[in-house]
Scaffold this motif. Structure first.
Motif, mmCIF file in Angstrom:
data_model
loop_
_atom_site.group_PDB
_atom_site.id
_atom_site.type_symbol
_atom_site.label_atom_id
_atom_site.label_comp_id
_atom_site.label_asym_id
_atom_site.label_seq_id
_atom_site.Cartn_x
_atom_site.Cartn_y
_atom_site.Cartn_z
ATOM 1 N N GLY A 34 130.615 -96.284 68.550
ATOM 2 C CA GLY A 34 129.497 -97.036 69.750
ATOM 3 C C GLY A 34 128.719 -97.170 68.598
ATOM 4 O O GLY A 34 127.801 -96.786 67.559
ATOM 5 N N PRO A 35 127.565 -97.973 69.154
ATOM 6 C CA PRO A 35 125.968 -98.440 68.632
ATOM 7 C C PRO A 35 125.446 -96.403 68.949
ATOM 8 O O PRO A 35 124.378 -96.825 67.478
ATOM 9 C CB PRO A 35 125.080 -98.904 69.810
ATOM 10 N N GLU A 36 125.169 -95.444 69.528
ATOM 11 C CA GLU A 36 124.568 -94.433 69.664
ATOM 12 C C GLU A 36 124.576 -93.783 68.399
ATOM 13 O O GLU A 36 123.936 -92.793 68.064
ATOM 14 C CB GLU A 36 124.950 -93.958 70.849
ATOM 15 N N MET A 37 125.743 -93.985 67.664
ATOM 16 C CA MET A 37 126.055 -93.373 66.619
ATOM 17 C C MET A 37 126.200 -94.528 65.001
ATOM 18 O O MET A 37 126.969 -94.566 64.455
ATOM 19 C CB MET A 37 127.701 -92.931 66.259
ATOM 20 N N GLY A 38 125.902 -95.552 65.609
ATOM 21 C CA GLY A 38 125.519 -96.548 64.138
ATOM 22 C C GLY A 38 126.989 -97.039 63.360
ATOM 23 O O GLY A 38 126.581 -97.977 63.063
ATOM 24 N N GLY A 39 127.140 -97.115 65.110
ATOM 25 C CA GLY A 39 128.608 -97.936 64.257
ATOM 26 C C GLY A 39 129.621 -97.405 62.698
ATOM 27 O O GLY A 39 130.376 -98.094 62.830
ATOM 28 N N TYR A 40 129.223 -95.775 63.143
ATOM 29 C CA TYR A 40 129.559 -95.624 61.749
ATOM 30 C C TYR A 40 131.664 -95.660 62.420
ATOM 31 O O TYR A 40 131.709 -95.697 63.597
ATOM 32 C CB TYR A 40 129.803 -93.967 62.404
ATOM 33 N N ILE A 41 131.931 -95.789 61.557
ATOM 34 C CA ILE A 41 133.942 -95.695 61.129
ATOM 35 C C ILE A 41 134.256 -94.728 61.067
ATOM 36 O O ILE A 41 134.081 -94.159 59.924
ATOM 37 C CB ILE A 41 134.454 -97.214 60.243
ATOM 38 N N VAL A 42 134.952 -93.934 61.876
ATOM 39 C CA VAL A 42 135.809 -93.075 61.411
ATOM 40 C C VAL A 42 137.416 -93.026 60.429
ATOM 41 O O VAL A 42 137.755 -94.233 61.147
ATOM 42 C CB VAL A 42 136.418 -92.039 62.738
ATOM 43 N N VAL A 43 137.599 -92.979 59.506
ATOM 44 C CA VAL A 43 138.877 -93.646 58.755
ATOM 45 C C VAL A 43 139.576 -91.922 58.883
ATOM 46 O O VAL A 43 139.867 -90.461 58.832
ATOM 47 C CB VAL A 43 138.455 -93.470 57.261
ATOM 48 N N LYS A 44 141.196 -91.901 59.349
ATOM 49 C CA LYS A 44 142.116 -91.209 59.596
ATOM 50 C C LYS A 44 143.069 -92.136 57.886
ATOM 51 O O LYS A 44 143.551 -92.930 58.347
ATOM 52 C CB LYS A 44 142.968 -91.711 60.679
ATOM 53 N N THR A 45 143.009 -91.126 57.141
ATOM 54 C CA THR A 45 144.121 -91.489 56.182
ATOM 55 C C THR A 45 145.390 -90.676 56.069
ATOM 56 O O THR A 45 146.613 -91.209 55.346
ATOM 57 C CB THR A 45 143.795 -91.191 54.966
ATOM 58 N N GLY A 46 146.287 -90.523 57.173
ATOM 59 C CA GLY A 46 147.052 -89.778 57.588
ATOM 60 C C GLY A 46 146.977 -88.573 58.638
ATOM 61 O O GLY A 46 145.797 -87.937 58.963
ATOM 62 N N GLU A 47 148.426 -87.792 58.950
ATOM 63 C CA GLU A 47 148.631 -86.522 60.437
ATOM 64 C C GLU A 47 148.160 -85.549 58.950
ATOM 65 O O GLU A 47 148.667 -85.287 57.984
ATOM 66 C CB GLU A 47 149.532 -87.351 61.273
ATOM 67 N N ASN A 48 147.806 -84.144 58.938
ATOM 68 C CA ASN A 48 148.299 -83.151 59.159
ATOM 69 C C ASN A 48 149.042 -82.124 59.243
ATOM 70 O O ASN A 48 148.205 -81.391 60.640
ATOM 71 C CB ASN A 48 146.488 -82.436 59.221
ATOM 72 N N THR A 49 149.900 -82.613 59.268
ATOM 73 C CA THR A 49 151.276 -81.800 60.099
ATOM 74 C C THR A 49 151.154 -80.218 59.753
ATOM 75 O O THR A 49 151.766 -79.188 60.201
ATOM 76 C CB THR A 49 152.517 -82.530 60.226
ATOM 77 N N ASN A 58 139.946 -86.759 56.003
ATOM 78 C CA ASN A 58 139.784 -87.974 56.373
ATOM 79 C C ASN A 58 138.779 -88.480 56.538
ATOM 80 O O ASN A 58 137.372 -87.170 55.604
ATOM 81 C CB ASN A 58 140.347 -87.708 58.065
ATOM 82 N N GLY A 59 137.739 -88.936 56.718
ATOM 83 C CA GLY A 59 136.105 -89.753 56.579
ATOM 84 C C GLY A 59 135.766 -90.604 57.019
ATOM 85 O O GLY A 59 135.915 -91.110 58.417
ATOM 86 N N GLY A 60 134.625 -91.799 56.384
ATOM 87 C CA GLY A 60 133.839 -92.183 57.867
ATOM 88 C C GLY A 60 134.045 -93.482 56.749
ATOM 89 O O GLY A 60 133.765 -93.047 55.171
ATOM 90 N N ILE A 61 133.312 -94.280 57.073
ATOM 91 C CA ILE A 61 132.021 -96.014 56.578
ATOM 92 C C ILE A 61 130.960 -95.622 57.265
ATOM 93 O O ILE A 61 130.887 -95.882 58.204
ATOM 94 C CB ILE A 61 133.370 -97.030 56.511
ATOM 95 N N TYR A 62 130.078 -96.143 56.519
ATOM 96 C CA TYR A 62 128.917 -96.340 57.188
ATOM 97 C C TYR A 62 127.675 -97.536 56.491
ATOM 98 O O TYR A 62 128.485 -97.984 54.689
ATOM 99 C CB TYR A 62 127.846 -95.139 56.908
ATOM 100 N N GLN A 63 127.003 -98.379 56.645
ATOM 101 C CA GLN A 63 126.396 -99.468 56.058
ATOM 102 C C GLN A 63 125.888 -98.815 55.297
ATOM 103 O O GLN A 63 124.558 -98.393 56.485
ATOM 104 C CB GLN A 63 126.285 -100.534 57.334
#
Length: 143
Positions: A34-49, A58-63
């Motif tokens: 959400g906007p309170e997190m600056g629209g940060y995008i959480v990136v999930k590359t797969g499951e850690n089983t 996993n990671g994130g994208i920011y502008q």
């Protein structure tokens, strides 16, 4: 205990464009905060089983409007480097056509590194560099 990498971040001039690129090229799941997190995008590359083949981060994208980061380059593990190259291009990314060996030999798009695997240097839609790696599984210890 070693200090392991536990998260990555991708700087983007246009985070929505970067989100689309990584979703298309690698099938990564994205969760926009959400906007309170600056629209940060959480990136999930797969499951850690807990299985060796599922270990990853996993990671994130920011502008950012202006490029600020001088960062590490990520290496993305793939099953088929040629298919991954096609996926990167289809998603709007670029692939280096000239990979040079230390002695100056041009290996083309894909460089075959003995006992490591086949790799290709790429660039996303935001100018971030990364590498594709199809590991040489024959050189890995068998369980």
């Amino acid at each position: 205990m070693a200090n392991r990498i536990v998260h990555f971040e991708i700087e983007a001039k246009d985070k929505d464009r970067a989100k689309e690129f990584y979703s298309k090229a690698f099938g990564w799941e994205m969760e926009v905060q959400g906007p309170e997190m600056g629209g940060y995008i959480v990136v999930k590359t797969g499951e850690n089983t807990g299985k060796m083949e599922d270990i990853g981060i996993n990671g994130g994208i920011y502008q950012e409007e202006q490029k600020k980061l001088n960062a590490f380059s990520c290496v993305v593990g793939v099953d088929d480097v040629q298919k991954a190259i096609a996926d990167v291009r289809a998603a709007g990314g670029k692939v280096d056509e000239h990979n040079m060996t230390p002695d100056g030999h041009d290996m083309g798009e894909v460089m075959d590194i003995p006992t490591i695997g086949k790799y290709a240097k790429c660039e996303d839609t935001e100018g971030n560099r990364f590498t594709l790696l199809q590991p040489d599984l024959s050189s890995m210890p068998q369980a």
